[in-house]
Structure formats: structure tokens, C-alpha cells
Design a protein around this motif. Structure first.
Motif, short mmCIF file in Angstrom:
data_model
loop_
_atom_site.label_atom_id
_atom_site.label_comp_id
_atom_site.label_asym_id
_atom_site.label_seq_id
_atom_site.Cartn_x
_atom_site.Cartn_y
_atom_site.Cartn_z
N TYR A 36 9.53 -0.85 50.44
CA TYR A 36 8.95 -1.90 49.61
C TYR A 36 8.59 -3.08 50.49
O TYR A 36 9.20 -3.33 51.54
CB TYR A 36 9.95 -2.41 48.57
CG TYR A 36 10.34 -1.43 47.50
CD1 TYR A 36 11.39 -0.55 47.67
CD2 TYR A 36 9.65 -1.41 46.28
CE1 TYR A 36 11.75 0.35 46.67
CE2 TYR A 36 10.02 -0.53 45.27
CZ TYR A 36 11.07 0.34 45.48
OH TYR A 36 11.42 1.21 44.48
N GLN A 38 8.37 -7.29 50.08
CA GLN A 38 8.75 -8.37 49.18
C GLN A 38 8.31 -9.71 49.76
O GLN A 38 8.72 -10.08 50.85
CB GLN A 38 10.27 -8.38 48.93
CG GLN A 38 10.68 -9.38 47.87
CD GLN A 38 12.15 -9.30 47.52
OE1 GLN A 38 12.97 -8.86 48.32
NE2 GLN A 38 12.51 -9.72 46.30
N GLY A 41 10.25 -15.17 46.79
CA GLY A 41 10.29 -15.53 45.38
C GLY A 41 9.68 -14.52 44.43
O GLY A 41 9.52 -14.80 43.24
N LYS A 42 9.35 -13.33 44.94
CA LYS A 42 8.72 -12.30 44.10
C LYS A 42 9.53 -11.01 44.12
O LYS A 42 10.43 -10.83 44.95
CB LYS A 42 7.30 -12.02 44.59
CG LYS A 42 6.39 -13.23 44.46
CD LYS A 42 4.95 -12.87 44.77
CE LYS A 42 4.04 -14.06 44.58
NZ LYS A 42 2.62 -13.74 44.87
N GLY A 43 9.21 -10.11 43.19
CA GLY A 43 9.86 -8.82 43.15
C GLY A 43 9.33 -7.89 44.22
O GLY A 43 8.21 -8.06 44.70
N PRO A 44 10.10 -6.89 44.62
CA PRO A 44 9.64 -5.92 45.61
C PRO A 44 8.41 -5.15 45.11
O PRO A 44 8.37 -4.74 43.94
CB PRO A 44 10.83 -4.99 45.79
CG PRO A 44 12.02 -5.78 45.37
CD PRO A 44 11.51 -6.66 44.27
N LEU A 87 11.71 -3.86 52.68
CA LEU A 87 12.96 -3.26 52.23
C LEU A 87 12.87 -1.75 52.28
O LEU A 87 11.84 -1.17 51.93
CB LEU A 87 13.27 -3.68 50.79
CG LEU A 87 13.45 -5.16 50.51
CD1 LEU A 87 13.62 -5.38 49.00
CD2 LEU A 87 14.64 -5.71 51.25
N ARG B 9 10.27 -16.77 34.97
CA ARG B 9 10.30 -16.75 36.43
C ARG B 9 11.43 -17.63 36.96
O ARG B 9 12.04 -17.30 37.97
CB ARG B 9 8.96 -17.25 37.00
CG ARG B 9 7.79 -16.33 36.74
CD ARG B 9 7.99 -14.95 37.36
NE ARG B 9 8.36 -14.99 38.76
CZ ARG B 9 7.48 -15.10 39.76
NH1 ARG B 9 6.20 -15.19 39.51
NH2 ARG B 9 7.89 -15.11 41.01
N MET B 88 18.76 -14.35 42.16
CA MET B 88 17.48 -13.77 41.76
C MET B 88 17.80 -12.48 41.02
O MET B 88 18.49 -11.61 41.56
CB MET B 88 16.63 -13.48 42.99
CG MET B 88 15.36 -12.71 42.71
SD MET B 88 14.13 -13.69 41.83
CE MET B 88 12.67 -13.34 42.79
N LEU B 90 16.41 -9.06 39.21
CA LEU B 90 15.26 -8.16 39.26
C LEU B 90 15.47 -6.98 38.32
O LEU B 90 16.53 -6.37 38.31
CB LEU B 90 15.06 -7.64 40.68
CG LEU B 90 14.62 -8.68 41.70
CD1 LEU B 90 14.88 -8.20 43.11
CD2 LEU B 90 13.15 -9.01 41.52
N PHE B 104 9.39 -2.64 40.25
CA PHE B 104 10.10 -3.87 39.96
C PHE B 104 9.23 -4.89 39.22
O PHE B 104 8.01 -4.94 39.39
CB PHE B 104 10.59 -4.52 41.25
CG PHE B 104 11.79 -3.84 41.83
CD1 PHE B 104 11.65 -2.74 42.66
CD2 PHE B 104 13.07 -4.29 41.52
CE1 PHE B 104 12.77 -2.10 43.19
CE2 PHE B 104 14.19 -3.67 42.04
CZ PHE B 104 14.04 -2.57 42.88
N GLY B 105 9.90 -5.73 38.45
CA GLY B 105 9.26 -6.89 37.87
C GLY B 105 9.21 -8.03 38.88
O GLY B 105 9.69 -7.89 40.00
N PRO B 106 8.65 -9.18 38.47
CA PRO B 106 8.47 -10.30 39.39
C PRO B 106 9.75 -11.06 39.70
O PRO B 106 9.77 -11.87 40.64
CB PRO B 106 7.48 -11.20 38.64
CG PRO B 106 7.71 -10.87 37.21
CD PRO B 106 8.05 -9.42 37.15
N ARG B 109 14.48 -16.25 38.81
CA ARG B 109 15.41 -17.02 39.65
C ARG B 109 16.24 -17.91 38.73
O ARG B 109 15.70 -18.80 38.07
CB ARG B 109 14.65 -17.86 40.66
CG ARG B 109 15.58 -18.51 41.68
CD ARG B 109 14.81 -19.08 42.87
NE ARG B 109 14.23 -18.06 43.72
CZ ARG B 109 14.90 -17.36 44.64
NH1 ARG B 109 16.19 -17.55 44.81
NH2 ARG B 109 14.27 -16.47 45.38
#
Lengths: 112, 113
Positions: A36, A38, A41-44, A87, B9, B88, B90, B104-106, B109
Motif C-alpha cells: 500500500y 499512504q 493524514g490519509k488511508g492506505p 506499507l 475526517r 488515527m 481506519l 481502506f477508507g480515508p 483522526r
């Protein structure tokens, strides 16, 4: 206990300087190996799944390979937009359920 | 394309509050997962679900519960938020055998003060 170890923890490359990221795993009954990307601040974001030793997959400047003990993510002529944390995760089945073990990641920085 | 969405988010909550994190997937996936991600520790599995109204504990379930009333929706509940639950969060989903890739989603946090 299943383990996934990624190295190096951080890597700094000049734009165009090719390199490889390593993912070594100790997993009973590996069923698949995921890579993955990443961003902070975001998802993988899914890149590749490899299922058997010898398998290779490519996407743009990235190529993932798998052996019986490790996987490599090769980055050819990287660009600044390839900067991210990469990842690796190993899939096995335990007690009838799928179990995914993640590495901590390699933080890649590509400098213009 | 698989789409996994999470309700927020960013969230800021006070210690002791009840917190709900929602996850929705649009691919009719059977399996859904909740992870938390912390620096130096990677992703750790909190709970997962293989079917509606079914749940299984992951590696770190303490202080959390989950709910899956509909196939597309998987909720994580912090019964009484504590500062060590700042992280965080997920959500991920996968299809049935033959496609075990976790999408995965965004991420959410969460800061607990």
C-alpha cells in the motif's frame, strides 16, 4: 507470532535515483502479500497483491516482487510525487478468519 | 472501484464521552475491519466482522465495541473515550475468497482531550 519487518524505516532519494524497499515476513501459511501507499493524514491506498513466490507486478514506476521470505518494492526513476509511506502486509488464515499483519512502513522522500 | 467512506475526517472529544465512528462500503463486501494506527506501532486490528450482526475481537479490543446492523455499515464505538484512544482510525473492507485485498477508507483522526 506472525511478523512483518520493513526496511529501511526512511529513505531519501534524489529524483531519478532508483532504489528498493524491503519487506521481510515470518508468517505461518502466507496466502498473500499486499503493498500500500499512504500519504500523510490519509488511508492506505492499495497498490499490489502478490500470491506466490516468483510473482511480479508492475504499475508505472513501481514493481513488486515476492520470494518465500521477503518482498521488494522497486522504484525506478522516482519523482517527487512518489513521496509517501509504503506499507507492506502479509495475509494468512487463522482460526478460519483472515489475518493481516502490517509492517510499520518505509517513509520515502524524493527530492527534486 | 471500491469505495469506503468514514463519517468524519477529524474529531475532537472530551474524556468520558461516547464516540461513534461510522464506516460505509459500497461494494457489497462481506468483511469489514477497524484498525487504529499510531506512530511506530503500525496498524493494529481492533474488531472485525464477517457478516451482519457478527463481530470478532481483534488484537486490541479493550475500550471499544462495534455494531454491524447492515452489510454495508460497520460502526466503532468508544464507550467512554480516554486520552490513550487518541489515534488515527481506519476502516477497511474485503470481498469473499479470491479477493482478500483490504480496501481502506480515508481515516478519522480522533483527538481525546
Amino acid at each position: 507470532e506472525d511478523q512483518v519487518t520493513q526496511s529501511p524505516e526512511a529513505l531519501r532519494l534524489q529524483e531519478g535515483e532508483s532504489s528498493s524497499l524491503n519487506c521481510s515476513y515470518t508468517v505461518s501459511g502466507l496466502r498473500g502479500l499486499f503493498w500500500y501507499r499512504q500519504d500523510p493524514g490519509k488511508g492506505p491506498e492499495f497498490l499490489f497483491t502478490l500470491y506466490s513466490a516468483g510473482e511480479e507486478k508492475e504499475k508505472e514506476r513501481l514493481k513488486a516482487t515476492l520470494t518465500k521470505k521477503e518482498s521488494f518494492l522497486h522504484i525506478t526513476a522516482p519523482k517527487p510525487e512518489d513521496s509517501a509511506t509504503y506499507l507492506c502486509a502479509a495475509l494468512a488464515f487463522s482460526g478460519g478468519y483472515q489475518k493481516v499483519t502490517f509492517g510499520i512502513g518505509t517513509k520515502l522522500q524524493v527530492i527534486p | 472501484d471500491v469505495k469506503v467512506t468514514q463519517s468524519s475526517r477529524y474529531l475532537v472529544k472530551r474524556t468520558g464521552e461516547k464516540v461513534f465512528l461510522e464506516c460505509v462500503q459500497d461494494m457489497d463486501h462481506e468483511n469489514m475491519f477497524w484498525y487504529r494506527q499510531d506512530p511506530g506501532l503500525g496498524l493494529r486490528l481492533i474488531y472485525f466482522s464477517y457478516d451482519v450482526k457478527m463481530k470478532e475481537k481483534g488484537d486490541i479490543p479493550e475500550g471499544y465495541s462495534v455494531s454491524r446492523e447492515k452489510k454495508e455499515r460497520f460502526s466503532l464505538i468508544l464507550e467512554s473515550a480516554s486520552t490513550n484512544q487518541t489515534s488515527m482510525y481506519l476502516c477497511a473492507s474485503t470481498g469473499v475468497a479470491g479477493d482478500e485485498t483490504q480496501y481502506f477508507g480515508p481515516g478519522t483522526r480522533l483527538l481525546v482531550l
